[in-house]
Design an enzyme around this catalytic site. Structure first.
Site, PDB file in Angstrom:
ATOM      1  CB  THR A  75       4.779 -10.457 -63.314  1.00 66.29           C
ATOM      2  OG1 THR A  75       5.369 -10.057 -62.065  1.00 66.29           O
ATOM      3  CG2 THR A  75       4.232 -11.854 -63.134  1.00 66.29           C
ATOM      4  CG  ASP A 122       6.735  -9.771 -58.635  1.00 65.26           C
ATOM      5  OD1 ASP A 122       7.914  -9.417 -58.492  1.00 65.26           O
ATOM      6  OD2 ASP A 122       5.764  -8.989 -58.484  1.00 65.26           O
ATOM      7  CB  VAL A 148       1.690  -8.966 -83.611  1.00 62.37           C
ATOM      8  CG1 VAL A 148       1.622  -8.335 -84.997  1.00 62.37           C
ATOM      9  CG2 VAL A 148       1.268  -7.956 -82.536  1.00 62.37           C
ATOM     10  CG  ASP A 207       3.254 -12.743 -58.343  1.00 59.81           C
ATOM     11  OD1 ASP A 207       3.238 -12.771 -59.590  1.00 59.81           O
ATOM     12  OD2 ASP A 207       2.909 -11.734 -57.700  1.00 59.81           O
ATOM     13  N   GLY A 221       3.609  -4.043 -63.738  1.00 58.22           N
ATOM     14  CA  GLY A 221       5.055  -3.824 -63.888  1.00 58.22           C
ATOM     15  C   GLY A 221       5.553  -4.463 -65.169  1.00 58.22           C
ATOM     16  NE  ARG A 235       4.341  -4.154 -54.630  1.00 55.97           N
ATOM     17  CZ  ARG A 235       4.025  -3.283 -55.571  1.00 55.97           C
ATOM     18  NH1 ARG A 235       4.086  -1.999 -55.310  1.00 55.97           N
ATOM     19  NH2 ARG A 235       3.620  -3.657 -56.755  1.00 55.97           N
ATOM     20  N   GLY A 283       0.510  -9.273 -64.765  1.00 58.16           N
ATOM     21  CA  GLY A 283       0.529 -10.070 -63.552  1.00 58.16           C
ATOM     22  C   GLY A 283      -0.870 -10.357 -63.023  1.00 58.16           C
ATOM     23  CG  ASP A 284      -1.261 -10.734 -58.887  1.00 55.70           C
ATOM     24  OD1 ASP A 284      -0.550  -9.853 -59.425  1.00 55.70           O
ATOM     25  OD2 ASP A 284      -1.371 -10.839 -57.652  1.00 55.70           O
TER      26      ASP A 284
END
Ligand SMILES: Nc1ncnc2c1ncn2[C@@H]1O[C@H](COP(=O)(O)OP(=O)(O)OP(=O)(O)O)[C@@H](O)[C@H]1O
Ligand SMILES: O=P(O)(O)OC[C@H]1O[C@](O)(CO)[C@@H](O)[C@@H]1O
Ligand SMILES: [Mg+2]
Length: 321
Positions: free
Chosen positions: A127, A129, A24, A131, A11, A173, A102-103
């Site tokens: 992310t 999240d 960069v 998380d 995401g 989620r 993310g993960d």
């Protein structure tokens, strides 16, 4: 290290562009060539790779999303598919890969570092999240958090005018950080997160007690991983006769101009990822812990589930009576 590549995966999150920019510019500053991989792991397989210059990341630091595009690419879990990706990097002589995601994206990077002979990988936590183990904050979390808070503040006006209970469904989620932090910051009466089992009857009782004390309205922040906002409203109706309204904030939470905190975090983490590659590090993810830049081996990151701050959860509960 003479050539590296960078991609964004999973995401998107506000601040990913600032992180790419840092990778960069830091690399070019040290005379390292940088390649941009478009569409995450999908572009790595399809050879959608182009050299980036200093100007490629101009006017980018303030933009939400990711100009390299992102993708969910389930086929990357297959070794034969990853072999194609490795081939595309090797034929250009690319020795380092920065994966911003993310993960799930980290798992892909970990596999690549195991399977490619001459490739080092570094993960950058991108992310909304929040998380990921090994970092206190992920890039995009602060922006998403502020988007939610702004929305809840507006909804609160109507909740108050109409004396209603509002249920606000937020992203997450499997992770409750967005719901917990936004619920605490926006003064929600109830916060539902995937990490804690929801007791709807207890929530209904709390709303009733509040009403008995003269409370006119109530805000419930519900992480999507617990149930949908509509389901939450239906469940509540089994125990209490109240007029509820539901707002599902959806992808509004993923977009927008990154906050100052996210831009600075992205710049620091992106720059540090290049430093680690230059030092010959691999299969590690960068993070920020107690405002210090840190790096953790992917194995360490996956060793345990990401947890919420239990003390903060308790405090939110104590402040919301
Ligand atoms: N076990 C795995 N092995 C190899 N690649 C993986 C694995 N898990 C995920 N990936 C790759 O990483 C991509 C992104 O993973 P995922 O969709 O879980 O998002 P994420 O990086 O966790 O970000 P977010 O949760 O913020 O959306 C997947 O689409 C896939 O290409
Ligand atoms: O846009 P998609 O692929 O439906 O993903 C939605 C998911 O992505 C996340 O925002 C993480 O990026 C989750 O919180 C959410 O459940
Ligand atoms: Mg994830």
């Amino acid at each position: 290290m003479k050539k590296i590549a960078v991609l964004t995966s999973g995401g998107d999150s506000p601040g990913m562009n600032a992180a790419i920019r840092a990778v960069v510019r830091k690399a070019i500053y040290h005379d390292i060539e940088v390649y941009g991989v478009y569409q995450g792991y999908l572009g790595l397989i399809n050879d959608n790779i182009e050299k980036l210059e200093l100007g490629s990341v101009g006017d980018m630091i303030q933009r939400g999303g990711t100009f390299l595009y992102s993708a969910r690419c389930p086929e990357f879990k297959e070794k034969e598919v990853r072999a194609k990706a490795i081939e595309n990097l090797e034929k250009r002589g690319i020795e380092g890969l920065v994966v911003i995601g993310g993960d799930g994206s980290y798992r892909g990077a970990q596999r690549l570092s195991e399977e490619a002979k001459n490739l080092k990988t570094i993960g950058v936590p991108g992310t909304i999240d929040n998380d990921i183990n090994g970092t206190d904050f992920t890039i995009g979390f602060d922006t998403a958090l502020n988007t939610i808070i702004e929305s809840v503040d507006k909804i609160r006006d109507t909740a108050s005018s109409h004396e209603r209970t509002f249920i606000i469904e937020v992203m997450g989620r499997d992770a409750g950080d967005l719901a917990l932090w936004s619920g605490l910051a926006a003064g929600a009466e109830t916060i539902l997160i995937p990490e804690v089992k929801a007791d709807i009857e207890e929530i209904a009782e709390k709303i009733q007690q509040g009403m008995d004390r003269g409370k006119k309205h109530s805000i419930i922040v519900c992480a999507e991983g617990v149930m949908t906002g509509n389901q939450c409203g239906e469940e509540l109706k089994k125990y209490i006769n109240i007029d509820t309204r539901v707002s599902c904030l959806g992808h509004i939470q993923r977009g927008g101009t990154p906050t100052g905190m996210d831009r600075v975090l992205a710049s620091r983490l992106g720059g540090y990822a290049v430093e680690l590659l230059m030092q010959g590090e691999s299969a590690k993810a960068v993070g920020i812990q107690q405002n210090e830049l840190t790096c953790t081996h992917f194995d360490g990151i996956f060793q345990s589930e990401h947890n919420i701050d239990n003390k903060m959860y308790e405090l939110a509960h104590q402040l919301s009576i």
